[in-house]
Design an enzyme around this catalytic site. Structure first.
Site, PDB file in Angstrom:
ATOM      1  N   LYS A 259       0.846  -1.132   0.080  1.00  0.00           N
ATOM      2  CA  LYS A 259       0.105  -0.054  -0.085  1.00  0.00           C
ATOM      3  C   LYS A 259       0.914   1.230   0.078  1.00  0.00           C
ATOM      4  O   LYS A 259       1.579   1.515   0.847  1.00  0.00           O
ATOM      5  CB  LYS A 259      -0.892   0.106   1.240  1.00  0.00           C
ATOM      6  CG  LYS A 259      -1.702   1.328   1.509  1.00  0.00           C
ATOM      7  CD  LYS A 259      -2.798   1.392   2.567  1.00  0.00           C
ATOM      8  CE  LYS A 259      -3.315   2.624   2.950  1.00  0.00           C
ATOM      9  NZ  LYS A 259      -4.194   2.523   4.183  1.00  0.00           N
ATOM     10  N   ASP A 264      -2.052   9.999   4.150  1.00  0.00           N
ATOM     11  CA  ASP A 264      -3.686   9.771   4.152  1.00  0.00           C
ATOM     12  C   ASP A 264      -4.270  10.814   5.232  1.00  0.00           C
ATOM     13  O   ASP A 264      -4.307  10.673   6.509  1.00  0.00           O
ATOM     14  CB  ASP A 264      -4.000   8.446   4.865  1.00  0.00           C
ATOM     15  CG  ASP A 264      -5.126   7.991   4.996  1.00  0.00           C
ATOM     16  OD1 ASP A 264      -6.154   8.428   4.283  1.00  0.00           O
ATOM     17  OD2 ASP A 264      -5.598   6.812   5.456  1.00  0.00           O
ATOM     18  N   LYS A 271      -9.637  12.946   8.748  1.00  0.00           N
ATOM     19  CA  LYS A 271      -9.095  12.188  10.087  1.00  0.00           C
ATOM     20  C   LYS A 271      -8.950  13.472  11.112  1.00  0.00           C
ATOM     21  O   LYS A 271      -8.432  14.674  10.781  1.00  0.00           O
ATOM     22  CB  LYS A 271      -7.644  11.704   9.763  1.00  0.00           C
ATOM     23  CG  LYS A 271      -7.814  10.087   9.128  1.00  0.00           C
ATOM     24  CD  LYS A 271      -6.537   9.579   9.101  1.00  0.00           C
ATOM     25  CE  LYS A 271      -6.362   8.251   8.312  1.00  0.00           C
ATOM     26  NZ  LYS A 271      -7.081   7.290   8.798  1.00  0.00           N
ATOM     27  N   ASP A 283       1.728   6.051   5.871  1.00  0.00           N
ATOM     28  CA  ASP A 283       0.591   5.012   5.453  1.00  0.00           C
ATOM     29  C   ASP A 283       1.244   4.400   3.898  1.00  0.00           C
ATOM     30  O   ASP A 283       0.241   3.678   3.168  1.00  0.00           O
ATOM     31  CB  ASP A 283      -0.507   5.865   5.197  1.00  0.00           C
ATOM     32  CG  ASP A 283      -1.969   5.077   5.069  1.00  0.00           C
ATOM     33  OD1 ASP A 283      -1.818   3.848   5.654  1.00  0.00           O
ATOM     34  OD2 ASP A 283      -3.057   5.286   4.556  1.00  0.00           O
ATOM     35  N   ASP A 342     -12.147   7.383   3.782  1.00  0.00           N
ATOM     36  CA  ASP A 342     -10.883   7.199   4.590  1.00  0.00           C
ATOM     37  C   ASP A 342     -10.605   5.655   4.593  1.00  0.00           C
ATOM     38  O   ASP A 342      -9.422   5.001   4.781  1.00  0.00           O
ATOM     39  CB  ASP A 342     -11.055   7.295   6.021  1.00  0.00           C
ATOM     40  CG  ASP A 342      -9.827   7.591   6.852  1.00  0.00           C
ATOM     41  OD1 ASP A 342      -8.559   7.394   6.221  1.00  0.00           O
ATOM     42  OD2 ASP A 342      -9.742   7.644   8.169  1.00  0.00           O
ATOM     43  N   GLU A 344      -9.460   3.849   1.902  1.00  0.00           N
ATOM     44  CA  GLU A 344      -8.829   4.073   0.400  1.00  0.00           C
ATOM     45  C   GLU A 344      -7.949   3.010   0.347  1.00  0.00           C
ATOM     46  O   GLU A 344      -7.508   2.848  -0.902  1.00  0.00           O
ATOM     47  CB  GLU A 344      -8.061   5.600   0.377  1.00  0.00           C
ATOM     48  CG  GLU A 344      -6.636   5.818   0.857  1.00  0.00           C
ATOM     49  CD  GLU A 344      -6.609   5.335   2.644  1.00  0.00           C
ATOM     50  OE1 GLU A 344      -7.447   5.470   3.259  1.00  0.00           O
ATOM     51  OE2 GLU A 344      -5.323   5.137   2.882  1.00  0.00           O
ATOM     52  N   ARG A 346      -7.777  -0.033   0.737  1.00  0.00           N
ATOM     53  CA  ARG A 346      -8.488  -1.343   0.028  1.00  0.00           C
ATOM     54  C   ARG A 346      -8.572  -1.096  -1.470  1.00  0.00           C
ATOM     55  O   ARG A 346      -8.562  -2.090  -2.266  1.00  0.00           O
ATOM     56  CB  ARG A 346      -9.532  -1.784   0.770  1.00  0.00           C
ATOM     57  CG  ARG A 346     -10.831  -0.982   1.011  1.00  0.00           C
ATOM     58  CD  ARG A 346     -11.631  -1.313   2.118  1.00  0.00           C
ATOM     59  NE  ARG A 346     -11.090  -0.965   3.500  1.00  0.00           N
ATOM     60  CZ  ARG A 346     -11.585  -1.357   4.569  1.00  0.00           C
ATOM     61  NH1 ARG A 346     -12.987  -1.779   4.467  1.00  0.00           N
ATOM     62  NH2 ARG A 346     -11.235  -0.874   5.880  1.00  0.00           N
TER      63      ARG A 346
HETATM   64  N1  BES Z   1      -4.488   4.272   6.788  1.00  0.00           N
HETATM   65  C1  BES Z   1      -5.519   3.988   7.607  1.00  0.00           C
HETATM   66  C2  BES Z   1      -5.334   2.944   8.736  1.00  0.00           C
HETATM   67  C3  BES Z   1      -4.456   3.282   9.909  1.00  0.00           C
HETATM   68  C4  BES Z   1      -4.821   3.460  11.184  1.00  0.00           C
HETATM   69  C5  BES Z   1      -3.116   2.810   9.690  1.00  0.00           C
HETATM   70  C6  BES Z   1      -3.875   3.780  12.193  1.00  0.00           C
HETATM   71  C7  BES Z   1      -2.104   3.096  10.673  1.00  0.00           C
HETATM   72  C8  BES Z   1      -2.530   3.490  12.066  1.00  0.00           C
HETATM   73  C9  BES Z   1      -6.720   3.648   6.811  1.00  0.00           C
HETATM   74  O1  BES Z   1      -6.689   4.133   5.486  1.00  0.00           O
HETATM   75  C10 BES Z   1      -7.978   4.110   7.359  1.00  0.00           C
HETATM   76  O2  BES Z   1      -8.250   5.123   7.656  1.00  0.00           O
HETATM   77  N2  BES Z   1      -8.593   3.026   7.877  1.00  0.00           N
HETATM   78  C11 BES Z   1     -10.252   3.258   8.413  1.00  0.00           C
HETATM   79  C12 BES Z   1     -11.034   2.395   7.854  1.00  0.00           C
HETATM   80  C13 BES Z   1     -12.480   2.531   8.216  1.00  0.00           C
HETATM   81  C14 BES Z   1     -12.859   3.953   7.569  1.00  0.00           C
HETATM   82  C15 BES Z   1     -13.479   1.467   7.684  1.00  0.00           C
HETATM   83  C16 BES Z   1      -9.845   3.229   9.938  1.00  0.00           C
HETATM   84  O3  BES Z   1      -9.344   1.896  10.183  1.00  0.00           O
HETATM   85  O4  BES Z   1     -10.368   3.691  10.565  1.00  0.00           O
HETATM   86 ZN    ZN Z   2      -7.532   6.013   5.488  1.00  0.00          ZN
HETATM   87 ZN    ZN Z   3      -4.770   4.816   4.746  1.00  0.00          ZN
END
Ligand code: BES
Ligand code: ZN
Ligand code: ZN
Length: 499
Positions: A259, A264, A271, A283, A342, A344, A346
């Site tokens: 990834k 992000d 966020k 990220d 967020d 993104e 996937r």
């Molecule tokens: N990059 C984040 C995940 C992340 C969180 C990485 C904490 C490192 C530390 C990812 O893109 C994300 O924001 N995922 C969301 C998904 C949700 C909206 C279904 C999450 O985990 O909150």
């Molecule tokens: Zn995200």
């Molecule tokens: Zn992310």
């Protein structure tokens, strides 16, 4: 740092610091074995040392070439693991920094491990613990002295120790490549700049690199990567790396996907800053792990056809940014209803995974900082691993878990029962990009599973990729998690019997 191996007698070593790892309750025996001024200095100091793991003691022989000698505890020898050896190397590195030693000798202790494994893990632990990121400091920590020359002292098995030390050095340096990329400021690693850096690494280490631009990505109809990129001022790239040595034992590649979200923000589903967006330069740690692993595989000249694939973009709100409610048509042809911008990672991974089908891969491993749910479930020292439930699932999982154990990049398996996919049902598209509050890292994996048709392993390393406070051989910041895990997995895949 230069790393070499010697079999000179300890008293003839002329270094700033000589480090002797010692098993628990064995310090006295070891001091007697060594004898001379070093042995004497050790035996007087030993009233304060028992040899527990990571216990250290510094002493000063009355005469001899090396003015400082340190013992580092290993715990009971029958309980020594690779991780204990790595941490002993790290403890040695901390002592070297404390004493400002620039030349250091580190003895290979006896244990159930070969001189090769011992040499590798000690060198790894030592080099990884010595890492400091100082690109942006006008006055890099002047208190700190970095070892210039590390000499591993082997008993008899010099050749094997040398092989191990060399491998440990290469794997540590490749891990450091990944750490540097993660720690780099986002404005210096836009997708285009990242592509240029990987082209440079490819030329340096001898693997092929092709960087696709926006029009290539459009031709491939990668609606996920293009959708995430819509809010950005910077165009996306897809980076393709190929290591295909003539002697490769496989005609269909092993593919590594990382990834590459270079920053992000969450997009319109923005966020919060604190403890969230403030470390989202990390990220792209999955991409960094793949880049580091390609370096290690090429430098170790592993006889296996391996490809790396990195979809890269940032994720930002912008005038044209994708919105909750948008439906994207992905590379595979499936449609995805975006309900949270967020989620993104996937979306861009799905396009890379579906593109990988073209190569009819033997296996694909993807690494991603995919979900906050992974951090909640497993914390910052263990990543989640998932694979599709087919007849080979157990064998695949065992191989990955064994590589995790060898490398110290720890993993824990998550369930992949069919019902978890129900959370992704959409009213308007084939699937949606988020589930509900439950089992977030599993539903993310279930999303990706829609885009694979080959043996596949998914590693969610959101927690272990970046640390707020350091660990023995992982300073705060980017950890380089995944580089050694992938390298050990690939080495074992190429030479299955030679563990
Ligand atoms: N990059 C984040 C995940 C992340 C969180 C990485 C904490 C490192 C530390 C990812 O893109 C994300 O924001 N995922 C969301 C998904 C949700 C909206 C279904 C999450 O985990 O909150
Ligand atoms: Zn995200
Ligand atoms: Zn992310």
């Amino acid at each position: 740092m230069k790393v070499s191996v010697t079999t000179l007698s300890l008293k003839d070593l002329d270094v700033d610091l000589l480090i002797i790892p010692v098993g628990q309750s064995l310090a006295r025996t070891r001091a007697a074995q060594i004898g001379g001024p070093i042995g004497e200095a050790l035996s007087t100091a030993l009233m304060d040392f028992d040899g527990r793991p990571e216990e250290t003691l510094l002493c000063y022989p009355a005469s001899g070439r090396s003015h400082r000698v340190a013992v580092v505890g290993l715990g009971y020898l029958e309980e020594v693991t690779r991780e204990v050896l790595r941490r002993a190397g790290a403890a040695g590195a901390h002592l070297a920094m404390k004493t400002k030693a620039t030349t250091v000798a580190l003895c290979l202790p006896d244990s159930e491990f070969s001189a090769e494994v011992t040499g590798q893990t000690l060198a790894e632990g030592y080099m990884l613990a010595s890492y400091e990121y100082n690109r942006y400091k006008a006055h890099p920590d002047e208190e700190r002295t970095i070892t210039e020359r590390l000499v591993l002292h082997a008993g008899t098995d010099e050749k094997s120790a040398r092989r191990g030390a060399e491998r440990g050095r290469i794997e540590a340096e490749a891990t450091i490549t990944a750490r540097d990329l993660v720690n780099l400021s986002p404005h210096e690693k836009t997708p285009t700049l990242l592509g240029k850096m990987v082209e440079r690494f490819g030329r340096k280490y001898g693997y092929e690199v092709s960087v696709w631009d926006r029009s290539d990505i459009e031709k491939e109809k990668m609606g996920g990567l293009l959708g995430v990129n819509r809010g950005s001022l910077e165009p996306p790239v897809m980076i393709e790396m190929t290591w295909k040595p003539g002697k490769a034992g496989n005609s269909r590649p092993v593919v590594l996907v990382g990834k590459g979200i270079v920053f992000d923000t969450g997009g319109l589903s923005l966020k919060p800053t604190k403890d969230s967006m403030d470390h989202m330069k990390a990220d792209m740690a999955g991409a960094a792990a793949v880049i580091g692993a390609m370096e290690a595989i090429a430098r170790l000249d592993v006889p296996l056809y391996v490809m790396g694939l990195i979809p890269a973009t940032d994720n930002r709100p912008g005038q044209d940014a994708y919105v909750p409610g948008d439906v994207l048509r992905m590379h595979s042809g499936k449609t995805v209803e975006v309900l949270n911008t967020d989620a993104e990672g996937r979306l861009i991974l799905a396009d890379a995974l579906s593109y990988a089908k073209l190569y009819r891969p033997e296996i694909v491993l993807d690494l991603a900082t995919l979900t906050g749910a992974q951090v909640v479930a497993l914390g910052s020292q263990v990543a989640a691993v998932m694979t599709q439930e087919d007849v080979d699932a157990e064998e695949r999982m065992n191989a990955v878990m064994a590589a995790a154990e060898r490398s110290g990049d720890l993993l824990h398996p998550m369930p992949m029962h069919a019902h978890y996919a129900d959370a992704l049902k959409s009213n308007v598209a084939d699937i949606k990009n988020i589930g509900n509050r439950e089992a977030g890292s599993v539903t993310a994996a279930k999303f990706l599973e829609h885009f694979v048709d080959y043996p596949w392993v998914h590693i969610d390393m959101a927690g272990p990729s970046f640390l707020k406070t350091g660990l023995p051989y992982r300073p705060a910041g980017g950890t380089g998690f995944g580089v050694r895990l992938l390298t050990e997995f690939i080495r074992d895949y190429a030479y299955p019997k030679k563990r």
